[in-house]
Enzyme design. Structure first.
Site, mmCIF file in Angstrom:
data_model
loop_
_atom_site.group_PDB
_atom_site.id
_atom_site.type_symbol
_atom_site.label_atom_id
_atom_site.label_comp_id
_atom_site.label_asym_id
_atom_site.label_seq_id
_atom_site.Cartn_x
_atom_site.Cartn_y
_atom_site.Cartn_z
ATOM 1 N N ASP A 34 0.802 -1.242 0.000
ATOM 2 C CA ASP A 34 0.000 0.000 0.000
ATOM 3 C C ASP A 34 0.828 1.282 0.000
ATOM 4 O O ASP A 34 0.322 2.339 0.370
ATOM 5 C CB ASP A 34 -0.945 0.063 1.226
ATOM 6 C CG ASP A 34 -2.114 -0.909 1.110
ATOM 7 O OD1 ASP A 34 -2.192 -1.628 0.102
ATOM 8 O OD2 ASP A 34 -2.946 -0.943 2.042
ATOM 9 N N CYS A 73 -4.180 -6.293 -2.984
ATOM 10 C CA CYS A 73 -3.061 -7.165 -2.599
ATOM 11 C C CYS A 73 -3.087 -8.542 -3.224
ATOM 12 O O CYS A 73 -2.157 -8.932 -3.929
ATOM 13 C CB CYS A 73 -3.033 -7.350 -1.087
ATOM 14 S SG CYS A 73 -3.022 -5.821 -0.167
ATOM 15 N N HIS A 134 -0.389 -13.726 1.705
ATOM 16 C CA HIS A 134 -1.740 -13.314 1.310
ATOM 17 C C HIS A 134 -2.280 -14.021 0.074
ATOM 18 O O HIS A 134 -3.075 -13.463 -0.680
ATOM 19 C CB HIS A 134 -1.802 -11.782 1.099
ATOM 20 C CG HIS A 134 -3.148 -11.214 1.476
ATOM 21 N ND1 HIS A 134 -3.472 -9.887 1.339
ATOM 22 C CD2 HIS A 134 -4.262 -11.825 1.963
ATOM 23 C CE1 HIS A 134 -4.713 -9.685 1.725
ATOM 24 N NE2 HIS A 134 -5.213 -10.855 2.115
ATOM 25 N N ASP A 340 2.717 -3.168 -3.962
ATOM 26 C CA ASP A 340 1.740 -4.046 -4.622
ATOM 27 C C ASP A 340 0.622 -3.273 -5.323
ATOM 28 O O ASP A 340 -0.014 -3.767 -6.242
ATOM 29 C CB ASP A 340 1.179 -5.102 -3.652
ATOM 30 C CG ASP A 340 0.579 -4.487 -2.392
ATOM 31 O OD1 ASP A 340 0.664 -3.256 -2.201
ATOM 32 O OD2 ASP A 340 0.027 -5.254 -1.579
ATOM 33 N N GLN A 341 0.379 -2.038 -4.867
ATOM 34 C CA GLN A 341 -0.604 -1.159 -5.514
ATOM 35 C C GLN A 341 -0.460 0.230 -4.929
ATOM 36 O O GLN A 341 0.387 0.436 -4.070
ATOM 37 C CB GLN A 341 -2.029 -1.668 -5.308
ATOM 38 C CG GLN A 341 -2.505 -1.630 -3.871
ATOM 39 C CD GLN A 341 -2.531 -2.996 -3.219
ATOM 40 O OE1 GLN A 341 -2.795 -3.986 -3.882
ATOM 41 N NE2 GLN A 341 -2.246 -3.059 -1.940
#
Ligand SMILES: *[C@@H]1O[C@H](CO)[C@@H](O)[C@H](O)[C@H]1NC(C)=O
Ligand SMILES: *[C@@H]1O[C@H](CO)[C@@H](O)[C@H](O)[C@H]1NC(C)=O
Length: 585
Positions: A34, A73, A134, A340-341
């Site tokens: 994040d 994620c 995850h 991841d983003q």
């Protein structure tokens, strides 16, 4: 003896091929959680201190249009590991929830997916994952570990099978309640109104119902609420799990010094593998909420706990780089840094503090396909091979890591499946100027929401949105009522014709191109429409790993390190080199 032989062979290949680019390099892949592209000094931040991450830009290549394959994620991480759009592996949701939220769900990265980690392991690499996974854990029993990192090519794992969540920190808040705020509110209202109405109707004699039945109904509602409360009170124990390989070592994990523990795990891993090719995937827990920082960093940044957490992560990157330097591995190691983003804009703590990051000039954030959700940091350093200080503005994807690394390691690319990533080396080395990604498809969970087209002989980057999220409250850049933006129904606005932007001159996606402003408008959309058709033709239906049935909590899959009566609680993280000795060689 073995080492001598390896050394000899190493020199032999080195002699034959002449340059370091031709030998099996090591890889240190670093992924933040994040983190926004605007949080880093090397991407323009002037107040957050990230000198070690910035040094990767100074000594390596900066990708300014590095695109995550998903803005959440679980699917984004599946894409990185498989080099494929996550829809191909079933790692995208058709429902509201697009990630795993319980450690006892049954979905996860399918065993028949090939990760680049598996391919590298076959090439003799030592492979370690430190941090967040995850991508599922179990299928049918609480210890089958069918989705565990060790099944997917890693031979060492220290980290969280699930993820960090607000609930993982005492008094950190409750993500389920925050995320389902509107649903919970509606459900509670409906139940209360229904019960009161029924009671009134009975009192007025309009409905005849035995008092006993009414009593049972009330009792059932109370019991259900109590069960839910009990479950949520145990949420932290049940889901916040730290494992070493297959063993649970802390349940629930404590945030205290977690980044420091992970850092020492990472440097130990590098240390004990310095004489053979290795792959270290450093998958940071920060800066996902619940935020935390060690005492050394607490209160030290200018951006609250969020900034403290970023700066501690930067320290950790510095430690990893220092250990490469100390072991003389910098020129033999490709280091990659990404997130991841995009930053999670809706993350505001219960006390009103900003707990989400900054996406710079880009619109929107995590869980949207506006640039703020998918344009992530992309830094690659390989001393002596990649030109220091270069910046590349071509579209690249986090799926590109797969073919890049597989080719560099001399492993064969899988031939039985489509790989969507492209080898980055020609671009990085400057052998080509134009990205091989003519088209990129941006999915919101399982739904195609935007397409990017970078024509072969043009500098334009067209992006067409088929739908965009309805920000709530209007005028903000986030979906504060649902905590993340959702991908369907009334949560989105559809665009037909699509909303078209030219990112090469409008990176903030503020003025859509119109037929009046762009003479080629219709042709551009036609080309993109055909590309979507072709892309759809390559998709085959696969089992969906994020169905409700694969997400929900299944008691028989619950990982638990003690008896249930001890509330699945234990603390055996003896994080020291003595504990690690057992796993060496
Ligand atoms: C730097 O990052 C912080 C924390 O995310 C953010 O609040 C701030 O606006 C950023 N500053 C710049 C100049 O981008
Ligand atoms: C994996 O197995 C599923 C279910 O049998 C199948 O649909 C899918 O195509 C397989 N994937 C690959 C990459 O072989």
């Amino acid at each position: 003896m073995k080492i001598l032989l390896a050394f000899f062979l190493l020199h032999l290949t080195r002699g034959n091929l002449g340059q370091s680019a031709n030998m099996q390099p090591n890889y240190v892949l670093i992924m933040a959680d994040d983190l926004g592209i605007g949080d880093l000094g090397c991407y323009g931040n002037t107040t957050l201190r990230t000198p070690h991450i910035d040094s990767l830009a100074k000594d390596g290549v900066t990708l300014t249009q590095h695109i995550a394959a998903a803005a959440l994620c679980t699917p984004s991480r599946a894409a990185v590991l498989t080099g494929r759009y996550p829809i191909r592996s079933g790692m995208t949701s058709f429902r509201r929830i697009g990630v795993y939220i319980f450690a006892a769900g049954s979905g996860g990265l399918p065993t028949n997916e090939t990760t680049f980690v598996k391919l590298l392991k076959e090439q003799g690499y030592s492979t370690g994952l430190i941090g967040k996974w995850h991508l599922g854990l179990n299928c049918e029993s609480s210890e089958d570990h069918c989705h565990h990192p060790l099944w997917h090519g890693f031979d060492y794992f220290y980290g969280l099978p699930l993820t960090n969540l607000r609930n993982c920190k005492p008094n950190g808040g409750n993500i389920i309640i925050v995320g389902a705020r509107s649903t919970v509110r509606t459900a509670v209202q409906v139940v209360i109104v229904a019960l009161i109405t029924l009671l009134l109707l009975c009192l007025l004699g309009l409905v005849t119902m035995p008092w006993k039945a009414l009593g049972f109904l009330f009792l059932a509602v109370v019991l259900l609420l109590a069960a839910l409360l009990l479950f949520f009170s145990q949420f932290r124990n049940l889901n916040c799990i730290l494992m070493r390989n297959r063993r649970i070592i802390q349940q629930p994990f404590t945030c205290e010094n977690l980044t420091q523990r992970m850092t020492s795990e990472a440097t130990s891993f590098i240390g004990r593998n310095s004489d053979r090719p290795f792959l270290l995937f450093m998958s940071f827990i920060p800066v996902h909420t619940a935020l935390y920082a060690s005492p050394e960093f607490l209160g030290k940044s200018r951006h609250g706990l969020y900034g403290d957490s970023v700066e501690e992560m930067d320290w950790s990157v510095g430690q990893i780089l220092a250990s490469l330097e100390m072991l003389n591995l910098s020129s033999r190691t490709l280091v990659y840094f990404t997130s991841d983003q995009g930053a999670h804009i809706e993350e505001i703590s219960e006390s009103g503090e900003v707990h989400g990051g900054w996406n710079g000039i880009y619109k929107g954030g995590k869980s949207t396909n506006w640039e703020g959700g998918i344009r992530v940091p992309g830094l690659l350093r390989w001393s002596g091979v990649l030109t220091a200080g270069r910046s590349i503005d071509e579209p690249t994807s986090n799926m590109d890591i797969f073919p890049t690394i597989v080719k560099l390691s001399k492993a064969a690319m899988p031939s039985d499946r489509i790989i969507d990533g492209r080898d980055l080396m020609p671009l990085l080395l400057g052998d080509v100027q134009h990205s091989e990604h003519e088209f990129l498809f941006h999915y919101c969970n399982s739904y195609l929401s935007a397409v990017r087209w970078h024509p072969r002989h043009s500098s334009s980057v067209w992006k067409a949105h088929l739908f965009t999220p309805n920000f709530n409250p209007e005028g903000t850049q986030g979906c504060f009522d649902t905590h993340v933006c959702l991908c369907y129904g009334d949560y989105v606005s559809r665009h037909d014709p699509p909303l078209l932007y030219d990112l090469s001159c409008d990176p903030t996606e503020s003025s859509p191109v119109t037929p009046a402003s762009e003479p080629q408008y219709h042709q551009i959309l036609d080309v993109m429409r055909e590309a979507v058709e072709r892309h759809r033709g390559t998709l085959t239906p696969v089992p969906d790993q994020l169905t409700l049935n694969n997400i929900i909590w299944k008691p028989w899959l619950q990982p638990c390190c003690s008896t249930v009566w001890e509330h699945c609680h234990c603390d055996n993280d003896t994080n020291s080199n003595t504990a690690l000795n057992g796993t060496t060689d």
